[in-house]
Design a protein around this motif. Structure first.
Motif, mmCIF file in Angstrom:
data_model
loop_
_atom_site.group_PDB
_atom_site.id
_atom_site.type_symbol
_atom_site.label_atom_id
_atom_site.label_comp_id
_atom_site.label_asym_id
_atom_site.label_seq_id
_atom_site.Cartn_x
_atom_site.Cartn_y
_atom_site.Cartn_z
ATOM 1 N N VAL A 144 0.822 -1.211 0.000
ATOM 2 C CA VAL A 144 0.000 0.000 0.000
ATOM 3 C C VAL A 144 0.857 1.262 0.000
ATOM 4 C CG1 VAL A 144 -1.873 1.204 1.196
ATOM 5 C CG2 VAL A 144 -1.778 -1.280 1.252
ATOM 6 N N GLY A 145 2.095 1.153 0.468
ATOM 7 C CA GLY A 145 2.959 2.328 0.606
ATOM 8 C C GLY A 145 3.198 3.082 -0.685
ATOM 9 N N LYS A 146 3.137 2.380 -1.809
ATOM 10 C CA LYS A 146 3.365 3.025 -3.108
ATOM 11 C C LYS A 146 2.323 4.109 -3.396
ATOM 12 C CE LYS A 146 5.202 -1.348 -4.857
ATOM 13 N NZ LYS A 146 4.994 -2.485 -5.781
ATOM 14 N N ASN A 147 1.124 3.930 -2.875
ATOM 15 C CA ASN A 147 0.043 4.884 -3.141
ATOM 16 C C ASN A 147 -0.338 5.714 -1.917
ATOM 17 O OD1 ASN A 147 -0.361 4.013 -5.878
ATOM 18 N ND2 ASN A 147 -1.386 2.199 -5.082
ATOM 19 N N ALA A 148 0.405 5.559 -0.823
ATOM 20 C CA ALA A 148 0.102 6.323 0.389
ATOM 21 C C ALA A 148 0.620 7.751 0.270
ATOM 22 C CB ALA A 148 0.730 5.649 1.603
ATOM 23 N N VAL A 149 -0.063 8.677 0.924
ATOM 24 C CA VAL A 149 0.410 10.067 0.969
ATOM 25 C C VAL A 149 1.754 10.112 1.676
ATOM 26 C CG1 VAL A 149 -0.063 12.384 1.840
ATOM 27 C CG2 VAL A 149 -1.942 10.978 0.941
ATOM 28 N N THR A 150 1.804 9.485 2.846
ATOM 29 C CA THR A 150 3.032 9.432 3.649
ATOM 30 C C THR A 150 3.015 8.165 4.488
ATOM 31 O OG1 THR A 150 3.117 11.847 3.852
ATOM 32 C CG2 THR A 150 4.437 10.604 5.410
ATOM 33 N N THR A 151 4.203 7.567 4.662
ATOM 34 C CA THR A 151 4.370 6.479 5.620
ATOM 35 C C THR A 151 5.239 6.986 6.757
ATOM 36 O OG1 THR A 151 4.186 4.758 3.924
ATOM 37 C CG2 THR A 151 5.242 4.147 6.000
ATOM 38 N N CYS A 152 4.699 6.960 7.958
ATOM 39 C CA CYS A 152 5.431 7.394 9.149
ATOM 40 C C CYS A 152 6.111 6.178 9.757
ATOM 41 C CB CYS A 152 4.475 8.030 10.151
ATOM 42 S SG CYS A 152 3.597 9.477 9.515
ATOM 43 N N THR A 153 7.431 6.208 9.856
ATOM 44 C CA THR A 153 8.161 5.023 10.284
ATOM 45 C C THR A 153 8.667 5.141 11.717
ATOM 46 O OG1 THR A 153 10.361 5.750 9.532
ATOM 47 C CG2 THR A 153 8.911 4.710 7.895
ATOM 48 N N GLY A 154 8.736 3.985 12.371
ATOM 49 C CA GLY A 154 9.239 3.937 13.739
ATOM 50 C C GLY A 154 10.748 3.909 13.808
ATOM 51 N N PRO A 156 14.652 4.838 11.590
ATOM 52 C CA PRO A 156 15.273 5.597 10.494
ATOM 53 C C PRO A 156 15.700 4.661 9.363
ATOM 54 C CG PRO A 156 16.844 5.309 12.268
ATOM 55 C CD PRO A 156 15.540 4.716 12.762
ATOM 56 N N ASP A 157 16.169 5.244 8.280
ATOM 57 C CA ASP A 157 16.766 4.487 7.161
ATOM 58 C C ASP A 157 15.798 3.465 6.560
ATOM 59 O OD1 ASP A 157 19.154 5.871 7.785
ATOM 60 O OD2 ASP A 157 19.713 4.318 9.232
ATOM 61 N N MET A 158 14.580 3.903 6.269
ATOM 62 C CA MET A 158 13.567 3.000 5.721
ATOM 63 C C MET A 158 13.335 3.211 4.232
ATOM 64 S SD MET A 158 12.500 1.001 8.187
ATOM 65 C CE MET A 158 10.842 0.443 7.809
ATOM 66 N N GLY A 159 14.229 3.944 3.579
ATOM 67 C CA GLY A 159 14.060 4.248 2.167
ATOM 68 C C GLY A 159 14.051 3.035 1.276
ATOM 69 N N LYS A 160 14.730 1.960 1.673
ATOM 70 C CA LYS A 160 14.772 0.753 0.842
ATOM 71 C C LYS A 160 13.407 0.082 0.743
ATOM 72 C CE LYS A 160 16.703 -1.922 4.714
ATOM 73 N NZ LYS A 160 16.992 -0.747 5.578
ATOM 74 N N TRP A 167 8.103 8.874 2.836
ATOM 75 C CA TRP A 167 8.144 8.364 4.200
ATOM 76 C C TRP A 167 8.901 9.353 5.071
ATOM 77 C CZ3 TRP A 167 12.695 7.214 6.873
ATOM 78 C CH2 TRP A 167 13.861 7.211 6.105
ATOM 79 N N ILE A 168 8.625 9.300 6.376
ATOM 80 C CA ILE A 168 9.300 10.187 7.318
ATOM 81 C C ILE A 168 9.487 9.448 8.640
ATOM 82 C CG2 ILE A 168 7.106 11.243 8.013
ATOM 83 C CD1 ILE A 168 8.704 13.832 8.532
ATOM 84 N N PHE A 169 10.649 9.580 9.233
ATOM 85 C CA PHE A 169 10.960 8.948 10.513
ATOM 86 C C PHE A 169 10.333 9.770 11.635
ATOM 87 C CE2 PHE A 169 14.511 8.589 13.871
ATOM 88 C CZ PHE A 169 13.822 7.613 14.575
ATOM 89 N N THR A 170 9.214 9.297 12.135
ATOM 90 C CA THR A 170 8.503 9.987 13.222
ATOM 91 C C THR A 170 8.698 9.303 14.562
ATOM 92 O OG1 THR A 170 6.510 8.676 12.829
ATOM 93 C CG2 THR A 170 6.682 10.796 11.666
ATOM 94 N N GLY A 171 9.135 8.045 14.531
ATOM 95 C CA GLY A 171 9.119 7.228 15.737
ATOM 96 C C GLY A 171 7.764 6.564 15.897
ATOM 97 N N SER A 379 2.012 12.921 18.144
ATOM 98 C CA SER A 379 1.659 14.291 17.778
ATOM 99 C C SER A 379 2.153 14.626 16.373
ATOM 100 C CB SER A 379 2.253 15.265 18.798
ATOM 101 O OG SER A 379 1.950 16.595 18.459
ATOM 102 N N GLN A 380 3.368 14.186 16.054
ATOM 103 C CA GLN A 380 3.916 14.476 14.729
ATOM 104 C C GLN A 380 3.136 13.771 13.632
ATOM 105 O OE1 GLN A 380 8.094 13.566 14.265
ATOM 106 N NE2 GLN A 380 8.189 14.405 12.199
#
Length: 392
Positions: A144-154, A156-160, A167-171, A379-380
């Motif tokens: 689903v990530g290919k069509n998501a607006v943003t993926t918030c990741t727990g 870092p380094d999730m670009g692969k 995507w953004i490293f939010t925790g 919150s982020q």
């Protein structure tokens, strides 16, 4: 049928489940949305029938609809034919739910339960946001990530896993009591540690070891600790041990007898507190000089926020061995020690004895953990979500 929300009220669908690691972040996000928008927000959960979200979500105060979806069997099983039929039915039902509820956005927190809703929403033009807890992305979020607006990741380094860059490293969202506990601890660590230790009947003159394998327990960790109690006692280590319900039921009497034997041999009662489950996990973290745990995503996020040195023993029984990937994020940065489950029996006790007295190494681990901490993750995530909605 139009999926446009006819009112000014904000409407959100949250979907994810199967394990607490998927459910509790979703509930945390829902709570933040409710806190922010109050009665102007309507929230609906969608999960998998028969899974723990069907009870945990209503306990948190939210409505949930169950889909008949099941996870695909990794082996060539005849059951996969039934799974395929249930998946098709779940996609059809997900479309009907979206058409009826008319969400402003759909938030998926992983697990196969979230696939039908997130996939159908993206095809129907509904903004989809994902939250990936682990250091190794799950299959649903990769699809689903290919069509998501943003993926918030727990992590870092999730670009692969999300090569599109969305995507953004939010925790990871963690329990509010853990965040509050961390704030108190960081403001006055020595005083807070002493007060927490006293609640367990312990002193700050000797180190405190906190062992947790989750609510169900971790057999390898528990057996290693049980065999190592004489060595831990001899080293003057105080132990808080959450052993999980299954191990407790089978071994409670044997552990009590072993502690009585240690008392008889040493002339004093060992400082060992053991139970099936702890309701005051936050205080156990505060009291601890060292933590032994599995490496689920939320556990790691809590350790980072609290800046507690840890020995991590990844569970070998999880999909794609993602707990090892989680632990490696910390161990590669010298923020934790990783011991493979197969080595636990031999390596755990010597590693505890070495690390719990190594102040320099623990200080280095604390610094690295704090660099990875994301106490404002929930919150982020909601900031990202609401910013996109307000711009539409």
């Amino acid at each position: 049928m139009s999926t446009t929300n006819p009112s000014n009220k904000l409407r959100f669908i949250l979907s994810g489940g199967g394990t607490g690691g998927h459910i509790f972040p979703a509930v945390a996000i829902a709570n933040e949305l409710q806190n922010r928008f109050g009665e102007n927000a309507t929230i609906l959960f969608v999960g998998a029938l028969g899974k723990m979200e069907m009870s945990k979500v209503p306990q948190a105060g939210y409505e949930i609809i169950g889909l008949p979806i099941e996870g695909l069997k990794r082996s060539l099983s005849p059951r996969n034919f039934i799974v395929a039929i249930k998946t098709i039915i779940s996609f059809i039902k997900a479309r009907k739910i979206i058409n009826k509820f008319k969400p402003n956005a759909v938030i998926g927190t992983g697990g196969y339960a979230s696939l039908p809703v997130c996939y159908m929403a993206s095809k129907m033009g509904i903004p989809v946001f994902l939250q990936e807890q682990n250091g190794f992305a799950g299959l649903t979020n990769k699809i689903v990530g290919k069509n998501a607006v943003t993926t918030c990741t727990g992590f870092p380094d999730m670009g692969k896993f999300f090569p599109g860059g969305n995507w953004i490293f939010t925790g990871n969202p963690v329990r509010k009591n853990i965040i509050d506990s961390a704030n108190v601890y960081h403001q006055s660590p020595e005083k807070t540690k002493e007060e927490a230790a006293q609640k367990f009947g312990f002193t700050t003159e000797k180190p405190v070891l906190f062992i947790t394998g989750g609510s169900l327990g971790a057999r390898t960790i528990n057996e290693s600790i049980a065999n190592g109690l004489p060595a831990l006692t001899q080293a003057g280590i105080q132990v808080i041990w959450q052993m999980g319900e299954r191990f407790w039921d089978a071994n409670q009497c044997a552990i009590s007898e072993k502690i009585d034997q240690l008392e008889a041999e040493n002339g004093q009662k060992p400082a060992i507190l053991f139970s099936a489950f702890l309701n005051n996990m936050d205080e156990a973290y505060q009291a601890a000089d060292l933590v032994v745990a599995r490496s689920g995503a939320i556990t790691i996020s809590e350790l980072c926020i609290l800046a507690k040195p840890a020995i991590l023993i990844p569970s070998p029984n999880v999909t794609d061995d993602h707990q090892t990937k989680n632990a490696q994020v910390l161990s590669n940065r010298h923020a934790a020690v990783l011991i493979p489950d197969k080595n636990c029996e031999v390596e755990l006790i010597p590693t505890i004895l070495d690390l719990i007295h190594n102040q320099d190494k623990k200080k280095q681990m604390c610094e690295q953990l704090m660099a990875l901490a994301k106490p404002d993750a929930t919150s982020q995530i909601v900031d990202i979500l609401t910013k996109h909605i307000s711009n539409k």
